[in-house]
Motif scaffolding. Structure first.
Motif, PDB file in Angstrom:
ATOM      1  N   VAL A 214       0.835  -1.209   0.000  1.00  0.00           N
ATOM      2  CA  VAL A 214       0.000   0.000   0.000  1.00  0.00           C
ATOM      3  C   VAL A 214       0.872   1.263   0.000  1.00  0.00           C
ATOM      4  O   VAL A 214       0.606   2.222  -0.734  1.00  0.00           O
ATOM      5  CB  VAL A 214      -0.942   0.003   1.222  1.00  0.00           C
ATOM      6  N   LEU A 215       1.934   1.262   0.798  1.00  0.00           N
ATOM      7  CA  LEU A 215       2.739   2.468   0.969  1.00  0.00           C
ATOM      8  C   LEU A 215       3.870   2.596  -0.043  1.00  0.00           C
ATOM      9  O   LEU A 215       4.238   3.707  -0.427  1.00  0.00           O
ATOM     10  CB  LEU A 215       3.333   2.502   2.390  1.00  0.00           C
ATOM     11  N   PHE A 216       4.444   1.464  -0.472  1.00  0.00           N
ATOM     12  CA  PHE A 216       5.674   1.562  -1.258  1.00  0.00           C
ATOM     13  C   PHE A 216       5.532   1.101  -2.710  1.00  0.00           C
ATOM     14  O   PHE A 216       5.920   1.806  -3.622  1.00  0.00           O
ATOM     15  CB  PHE A 216       6.803   0.774  -0.562  1.00  0.00           C
ATOM     16  N   ASN A 217       5.015  -0.079  -2.958  1.00  0.00           N
ATOM     17  CA  ASN A 217       4.902  -0.544  -4.333  1.00  0.00           C
ATOM     18  C   ASN A 217       3.710  -1.478  -4.453  1.00  0.00           C
ATOM     19  O   ASN A 217       3.707  -2.573  -3.885  1.00  0.00           O
ATOM     20  CB  ASN A 217       6.193  -1.265  -4.763  1.00  0.00           C
ATOM     21  N   LYS A 218       2.706  -1.058  -5.197  1.00  0.00           N
ATOM     22  CA  LYS A 218       1.464  -1.821  -5.277  1.00  0.00           C
ATOM     23  C   LYS A 218       1.551  -3.002  -6.244  1.00  0.00           C
ATOM     24  O   LYS A 218       0.699  -3.881  -6.225  1.00  0.00           O
ATOM     25  CB  LYS A 218       0.326  -0.895  -5.713  1.00  0.00           C
ATOM     26  N   ASN A 219       2.585  -3.038  -7.074  1.00  0.00           N
ATOM     27  CA  ASN A 219       2.656  -4.066  -8.107  1.00  0.00           C
ATOM     28  C   ASN A 219       3.651  -5.182  -7.809  1.00  0.00           C
ATOM     29  O   ASN A 219       3.599  -6.236  -8.425  1.00  0.00           O
ATOM     30  CB  ASN A 219       3.018  -3.425  -9.456  1.00  0.00           C
ATOM     31  N   ASP A 220       4.573  -4.949  -6.893  1.00  0.00           N
ATOM     32  CA  ASP A 220       5.626  -5.938  -6.648  1.00  0.00           C
ATOM     33  C   ASP A 220       5.889  -6.035  -5.158  1.00  0.00           C
ATOM     34  O   ASP A 220       6.288  -5.050  -4.521  1.00  0.00           O
ATOM     35  CB  ASP A 220       6.907  -5.534  -7.387  1.00  0.00           C
ATOM     36  N   THR A 221       5.674  -7.237  -4.600  1.00  0.00           N
ATOM     37  CA  THR A 221       5.876  -7.430  -3.148  1.00  0.00           C
ATOM     38  C   THR A 221       7.325  -7.663  -2.777  1.00  0.00           C
ATOM     39  O   THR A 221       7.645  -7.803  -1.606  1.00  0.00           O
ATOM     40  CB  THR A 221       5.049  -8.642  -2.662  1.00  0.00           C
ATOM     41  N   SER A 222       8.221  -7.728  -3.759  1.00  0.00           N
ATOM     42  CA  SER A 222       9.621  -8.048  -3.461  1.00  0.00           C
ATOM     43  C   SER A 222      10.452  -6.817  -3.121  1.00  0.00           C
ATOM     44  O   SER A 222      11.628  -6.940  -2.786  1.00  0.00           O
ATOM     45  CB  SER A 222      10.251  -8.773  -4.649  1.00  0.00           C
ATOM     46  N   TYR A 223       9.853  -5.603  -3.228  1.00  0.00           N
ATOM     47  CA  TYR A 223      10.626  -4.400  -2.940  1.00  0.00           C
ATOM     48  C   TYR A 223      10.924  -4.275  -1.443  1.00  0.00           C
ATOM     49  O   TYR A 223      12.050  -4.071  -1.039  1.00  0.00           O
ATOM     50  CB  TYR A 223       9.886  -3.159  -3.443  1.00  0.00           C
ATOM     51  N   VAL A 224       9.873  -4.354  -0.640  1.00  0.00           N
ATOM     52  CA  VAL A 224      10.035  -4.298   0.820  1.00  0.00           C
ATOM     53  C   VAL A 224       9.736  -5.685   1.362  1.00  0.00           C
ATOM     54  O   VAL A 224       8.622  -6.186   1.248  1.00  0.00           O
ATOM     55  CB  VAL A 224       9.082  -3.262   1.433  1.00  0.00           C
ATOM     56  N   THR A 225      10.738  -6.331   1.980  1.00  0.00           N
ATOM     57  CA  THR A 225      10.584  -7.703   2.467  1.00  0.00           C
ATOM     58  C   THR A 225      10.711  -7.742   3.989  1.00  0.00           C
ATOM     59  O   THR A 225      10.910  -6.706   4.641  1.00  0.00           O
ATOM     60  CB  THR A 225      11.659  -8.619   1.840  1.00  0.00           C
TER      61      THR A 225
END
Length: 589
Positions: free
Chosen positions: A366-377
């Motif tokens: 929601v806050l950082f990247n809506k299309n890729d969950t691998s950015y913030v792990t």
């Protein structure tokens, strides 16, 4: 002859380090293919890990040396495998654990819980197991065991001391009563000798009774001490499976899945793992508690739960309870540093759970990247909280009032919650290299084509029912981990299992998950895992005690894990279907 044999035995590690490569070298020479060369590296590392001819971390560096020389991968690509996202998650989780341990927060939690559970035998056993398992979810199982064993010994010693004093008092009271009976005056001179003989016989019987009671109490105390020691080391191993950072094999699995199946959508994260492993851990912990209770306390559940109402039993329990209370009082009230570490720990867990819970969008997307969950792990969260540990002060700034020169008081900045000296002393850097070596092996197996070759050789397994495959593999790994490091076990097995699952169109997680948990079932031998070695060093246990209790617990563990895989884990990870992210070859529908 004897000195020669002793010399060979003393130098066996040097001999293994030299002879094993020489014996294996015909494999890559006779079959000059990349698959055979990669197989040579894996077999060599497996033998070195099993025999510990070299330190585990040094063996983990072999891919850096051998893969470029064998033209499997270039040096830059190999070295990149040694510090991946999973390694950073491991480091961040350990930094939090080191802070908890440094400020004695874990000891405070342990003593508070024991004050709640009380000191009745079965409840005391349950209390120590629950505390040890909970702490092991967040800090290393070795540190947890090392802290809990002395506390358990203090409580057990107090219980035994109270029992002996109570028994001695009861015996003295009985002797006084019987002495009065013997003080009757003999009415006839000719029976005085007979009375003396009876009196002597009675004294002898009292002494024998006293000694027999003492031996019974010693034996009872010894059995209870064995059960308590085993409950601590077993629950330390069981507790670690509940969280992704609880034990290293869990992180090995996450890293291997991300390495071998890059398009998996981050299916193994903190929240999904906890949803699967925490109920499994609870079930196994309850089974272990029941089994150890039966084995070392017997079937008298009335006594085990302290239902006896006699005064001596109550006094014994009160004195043991006072021992725990005294240990808790020594810690004093919670300091600022402990409160700060506790708040950061709770924040860390909340951020892990809410990052990508699965059933709703997490804060990371929601806050950082809506299309890729691998950015913030999960690693991002762990490092964020770890950095705060080095920024937040351990107490409020204070002035140095004892200045002998009479000058203005000097203001001193307080230390941070954590400093690098403490971290350097307690951080197991060798595990970071061990994790990296496993990821390099997995990458090398894929690049060389060894994974595909192994998968094709294992295709006949598709005719065997999938639950049977998972059960047999779990038993194999549980047996193997008794002799080798659980990290080395998972590192060696998981890439092979992934290849096998892909070849027979089986969801890779269906075999990788149970085998990862089974690698933590090291219950039978003192050398199997550090917690076992710690409790064994106290000298109360024999190898046969650990083997007897651990064998049944291994069977219960494998059954529990396979129950989990075929019930709630199946719906959680969709294990009944072959996922598209695992269908790299396109041969499966």
């Amino acid at each position: 002859m004897a000195p020669c044999w002793q010399m060979l035995l003393a130098c066996r590690k040097y001999l293994i380090a030299v002879l094993v490569p020489l014996l294996l070298i015909p494999l890559p020479l006779a079959l000059p293919t990349k698959e055979a060369q990669c197989g040579f590296v894996i077999i060599l590392m497996a033998l070195f890990w099993c025999t510990e001819a070299l330190p585990l971390a040094v063996t983990a560096l072999f891919p850096v040396l051998l893969f470029p020389m064998m033209n499997i991968m270039d040096s830059t690509t190999v070295c990149r495998e040694y510090l991946k996202d999973t390694n950073m998650l491991f480091i961040g989780g350990l930094l939090m654990a080191i802070a908890i341990e440094h400020w004695n927060l874990h000891k405070r939690v342990a003593l508070r819980v024991l004050l709640i559970t009380g000191v009745r035998p079965a409840l005391l056993l349950m209390g120590f197991m629950a505390v040890t398992a909970f702490l092991s979810m967040w800090i290393s199982n070795t540190a947890t065991t090392a802290m809990m064993v002395p506390i358990a010994q203090a409580v057990l010693d107090q219980l035994h001391k109270s029992e002996m004093e109570s028994s001695a008092a009861d015996q003295a009271s009985e002797n006084i009563n019987k002495a009065f009976e013997l003080q009757e005056e003999p009415t006839k001179p000719d029976i005085s000798k007979e009375t003396e003989e009876k009196g002597g016989s009675h004294v002898l019987t009292v002494e024998e009774d006293s000694k027999r009671n003492e031996n019974l109490l010693e034996e009872k105390h010894k059995q209870f001490s064995k059960g308590m020691s085993l409950c601590i080391c077993y629950s330390a191993s069981i507790g670690g499976i509940a969280t992704l950072t609880g034990t290293t094999p869990n992180l090995v699995l996450q890293g291997q899945v991300n390495e071998l199946f890059p398009g998996n959508g981050n299916i193994i994260n903190f929240a999904s793992w906890f949803s699967f492993a925490f109920p499994t851990m609870i079930m196994l912990l309850i089974l272990a508690w029941i089994w150890l209770q039966i084995l070392y306390l017997g079937f008298n559940f009335r006594n085990n739960f302290g239902c006896a109402t006699n005064a001596s039993a109550k006094m014994k329990e009160k004195q043991a309870y006072d021992t725990i209370k005294e240990e808790s009082k020594k810690l004093g009230s919670m300091k600022f540093a402990e409160i700060a570490v506790l708040i950061l720990f709770i924040l860390l867990v909340l951020l892990w759970f809410t990052r990508e819970p699965g059933f709703i969008p997490g804060w990371a997307t929601v806050l950082f990247n809506k299309n890729d969950t691998s950015y913030v792990t999960d690693a991002t969260v762990a490092i964020f909280i770890s950095v705060l540990l080095f920024i937040i002060p351990a107490n409020m700034p204070n002035s140095d009032g004892d200045n002998p020169t009479g000058n203005k008081a000097k203001i001193r900045a307080p230390p941070a919650l954590l400093d690098w000296k403490v971290v350097h002393k307690k951080m197991p850097w060798n595990i970071v290299l061990l994790l990296g070596g496993g990821f390099a092996l997995a990458k090398g197996s894929e690049e060389s084509g060894l994974s595909s070759w192994l998968g094709s050789q294992l295709t006949p397994l598709e005719n065997i029912p999938h639950p049977a495959i998972a059960m047999v593999l779990s038993l194999l790994v549980a047996t193997f981990t008794e002799c080798t490091s659980n990290v080395a076990t998972t590192t060696l097995f998981l890439p092979i299992l992934a290849s096998m699952a892909e070849a027979i169109c089986l969801n890779p997680l269906y075999v990788m998950l149970p085998c990862t948990l089974s690698a933590s079932l090291a219950f039978m031998l003192p050398v199997a895992t550090p917690p076992n070695a710690i409790v064994f060093s106290y000298g109360q246990l024999k190898v046969i005690d650990m083997a007897k209790a651990g064998f049944m617990l291994n069977i219960l563990g494998v059954l529990t894990i396979n129950l989990a895989i075929n019930t709630w884990a199946s719906s959680l990870f969709q294990l009944q279907t072959f996922p598209s992210w695992a269908n790299k070859t396109g041969i499966c529908p």
